[in-house]
Design a protein around this motif. Structure first.
Motif, PDB file in Angstrom:
ATOM      1  N   UNK A 118      29.059  26.052  52.157  1.00  0.00           N
ATOM      2  CA  UNK A 118      30.525  25.609  52.461  1.00  0.00           C
ATOM      3  C   UNK A 118      30.777  24.823  53.562  1.00  0.00           C
ATOM      4  N   UNK A 119      31.435  23.732  53.195  1.00  0.00           N
ATOM      5  CA  UNK A 119      31.714  23.028  54.491  1.00  0.00           C
ATOM      6  C   UNK A 119      33.451  23.143  54.307  1.00  0.00           C
ATOM      7  N   UNK A 120      34.191  23.567  55.236  1.00  0.00           N
ATOM      8  CA  UNK A 120      35.554  23.532  55.345  1.00  0.00           C
ATOM      9  C   UNK A 120      36.038  22.206  56.074  1.00  0.00           C
ATOM     10  N   UNK A 121      36.783  21.481  55.455  1.00  0.00           N
ATOM     11  CA  UNK A 121      37.239  20.319  56.057  1.00  0.00           C
ATOM     12  C   UNK A 121      38.678  20.022  55.935  1.00  0.00           C
ATOM     13  N   UNK A 122      39.084  19.392  57.089  1.00  0.00           N
ATOM     14  CA  UNK A 122      40.614  19.076  57.291  1.00  0.00           C
ATOM     15  C   UNK A 122      41.438  20.228  57.990  1.00  0.00           C
ATOM     16  N   UNK A 123      41.422  21.337  57.172  1.00  0.00           N
ATOM     17  CA  UNK A 123      42.434  22.461  57.701  1.00  0.00           C
ATOM     18  C   UNK A 123      41.571  23.617  57.969  1.00  0.00           C
ATOM     19  N   UNK A 124      41.610  24.580  58.978  1.00  0.00           N
ATOM     20  CA  UNK A 124      40.867  25.583  59.198  1.00  0.00           C
ATOM     21  C   UNK A 124      41.249  26.801  58.416  1.00  0.00           C
ATOM     22  N   UNK A 125      40.627  27.689  58.162  1.00  0.00           N
ATOM     23  CA  UNK A 125      40.823  29.052  57.368  1.00  0.00           C
ATOM     24  C   UNK A 125      40.745  30.107  58.493  1.00  0.00           C
ATOM     25  N   UNK A 126      41.306  31.270  58.037  1.00  0.00           N
ATOM     26  CA  UNK A 126      41.165  32.506  58.894  1.00  0.00           C
ATOM     27  C   UNK A 126      40.358  33.498  58.047  1.00  0.00           C
ATOM     28  N   UNK A 127      39.194  34.096  58.618  1.00  0.00           N
ATOM     29  CA  UNK A 127      38.560  34.744  57.951  1.00  0.00           C
ATOM     30  C   UNK A 127      37.813  35.928  58.801  1.00  0.00           C
ATOM     31  N   UNK A 128      37.745  37.076  58.332  1.00  0.00           N
ATOM     32  CA  UNK A 128      37.073  38.024  59.373  1.00  0.00           C
ATOM     33  C   UNK A 128      35.455  38.005  59.048  1.00  0.00           C
ATOM     34  N   UNK A 129      34.941  36.896  58.405  1.00  0.00           N
ATOM     35  CA  UNK A 129      33.486  36.773  58.356  1.00  0.00           C
ATOM     36  C   UNK A 129      33.295  35.270  58.516  1.00  0.00           C
ATOM     37  N   UNK A 130      33.047  34.841  59.659  1.00  0.00           N
ATOM     38  CA  UNK A 130      32.739  33.524  59.909  1.00  0.00           C
ATOM     39  C   UNK A 130      31.226  32.997  59.237  1.00  0.00           C
ATOM     40  N   UNK A 131      30.615  33.840  58.742  1.00  0.00           N
ATOM     41  CA  UNK A 131      29.363  33.409  57.925  1.00  0.00           C
ATOM     42  C   UNK A 131      29.940  32.879  56.473  1.00  0.00           C
ATOM     43  N   UNK A 132      30.970  33.118  56.356  1.00  0.00           N
ATOM     44  CA  UNK A 132      31.333  32.410  54.670  1.00  0.00           C
ATOM     45  C   UNK A 132      31.412  30.953  54.705  1.00  0.00           C
ATOM     46  N   UNK A 133      31.420  30.237  55.860  1.00  0.00           N
ATOM     47  CA  UNK A 133      31.223  28.874  55.689  1.00  0.00           C
ATOM     48  C   UNK A 133      30.331  28.460  57.026  1.00  0.00           C
ATOM     49  N   UNK A 134      29.761  27.004  56.588  1.00  0.00           N
ATOM     50  CA  UNK A 134      28.751  26.616  57.707  1.00  0.00           C
ATOM     51  C   UNK A 134      29.221  25.978  58.632  1.00  0.00           C
ATOM     52  N   UNK A 135      30.222  25.069  58.617  1.00  0.00           N
ATOM     53  CA  UNK A 135      30.805  24.257  59.412  1.00  0.00           C
ATOM     54  C   UNK A 135      32.378  24.017  59.189  1.00  0.00           C
ATOM     55  N   UNK A 136      33.362  23.462  60.307  1.00  0.00           N
ATOM     56  CA  UNK A 136      34.295  22.936  60.029  1.00  0.00           C
ATOM     57  C   UNK A 136      34.400  21.662  60.582  1.00  0.00           C
TER      58      UNK A 136
END
Ligand code: GYE
Length: 322
Positions: A118-136
């Motif tokens: 998963x690539x998060x783009x444009x807006x960031x997320x808040x998560x307790x597990x940073x391994x849930x996405x590869x990059x922002x």
């Protein structure tokens, strides 16, 4: 005679075999399976968003990537549903432009379990597990808000009373632009925020909310800080309808630098707009390709943005691409 015939036939067969395998290998190379990307977009709330969607679609086409596009229509539940369907379809990668910062862990865990990056783009997320996405990949919203506050500190010319039009509540873009601006004002106690309301990043709401703010505060308002150009452009209509001059009676500072806003700077109706570049489809796909090749990529990648005011807007206008 018979022998000769058998040998010739064997030679032909051999040649045919070599030709056929050669052809099918070449064919394999040519018809390498196209990468399939699922993209959960927020919706179509602003000109920025339209340009961003266009960049993602055009670049996919250019690179021969199959793009499955889902318009979230400004609802998180639609985006969650889209991600789930991408997982079921077994896409190669998922791109998410998260409308709000929280509430993604469950669905992103489903993608992770299916081993879909998963690539998060444009807006960031808040998560307790940073391994849930590869990059922002996106802009630094805090920096944008800081640039606006710094510009005002230098150019307010004695004006002090500010109203703020916020973006979508709970979005990283609104949160960070708000926080950075408030932090920036701390160093300039002469500048005062007298009101702050959301206009949801939309032009029509920017107009409505500005009308209400003018009704409430009258001539007290000296500066407008809008979290995006669309709301600023809507507010300009309200300001003009109230018989006031945008850019003069009320200074206007904003973010995105869409072409229409840079034009408004040239026309003297907007005083400064900080760029937030939406055209990063190429960066998204090149990063996805790296990820699929199992290369390591940085956890955060920021786009380069600049500021436009009366000193540089006219020169920049002809080459603005969005
Ligand atoms: O500034 C605004 C859009 O998240 C950067 O969202 C994006 C913001 C952009 O609707 O116009």
């Amino acid at each position: 005679m018979k022998n000769l015939f058998i040998r010739a036939a064997a030679a032909w067969l051999g040649l045919a075999f070599v030709l056929l395998t050669g052809l099918s290998l070449a064919g394999c190379g040519k018809h390498k399976k196209a990468i399939v990307v699922g993209f959960a977009q927020t919706g179509a709330e602003s000109a920025w968003r339209t340009a961003n969607t266009e960049s993602m679609k055009a670049e996919a086409e250019l690179q021969g990537i199959i793009l499955k596009f889902a318009d979230g229509q400004s609802k998180q539940e639609n985006q969650i549903r889209a991600i789930r369907s991408f997982v079921t379809q077994g896409v190669d990668a998922i791109v998410l432009a998260p409308i709000v910062v929280t509430g993604w862990d469950v669905v992103l865990r489903e993608a992770k379990r299916a081993q879909i990056p998963v690539v998060i783009m444009d807006r960031k997320i808040e998560t307790t597990d940073e391994s849930l996405y590869v990059t922002f990949i996106g802009s630094d919203f805090y920096k944008e808000g800081t640039l606006v506050a710094d510009w005002l500190a230098k150019n307010a010319g004695g004006r002090t009373k500010i109203v703020e039009l916020q973006g979508e509540p709970g979005s990283a873009a609104a949160n960070e632009r708000r926080r950075a601006f408030a932090d920036g004002l701390k160093n300039h106690p002469e500048l005062k925020l007298i009101d702050s309301q959301t206009g949801n990043f939309r032009r029509s709401e920017g107009k409505q909310v500005m009308e209400a703010l003018i009704k409430k505060h009258g001539k007290e308002i000296e500066i407008l800080y809008a979290h995006n150009d669309d709301m600023a452009l809507g507010a300009i209509q309200a300001i003009e309808e109230a018989g006031l001059k945008p850019g003069k009676d009320i200074l206007i500072v904003t973010i995105d630098a869409i072409k229409e806003a840079v034009q408004a700077v040239v026309d003297g109706k907007i005083n400064c707009t900080v760029e937030c570049n939406p055209l990063f489809g190429p960066k998204i796909y090149s990063t996805i390709k790296q990820i699929l090749r199992k290369e390591t990529v940085e956890k955060q990648m920021y786009n380069q943005d600049e500021l436009f005011d009366s000193t540089n807007a006219a020169a920049a206008l002809p080459t603005r691409k969005y």
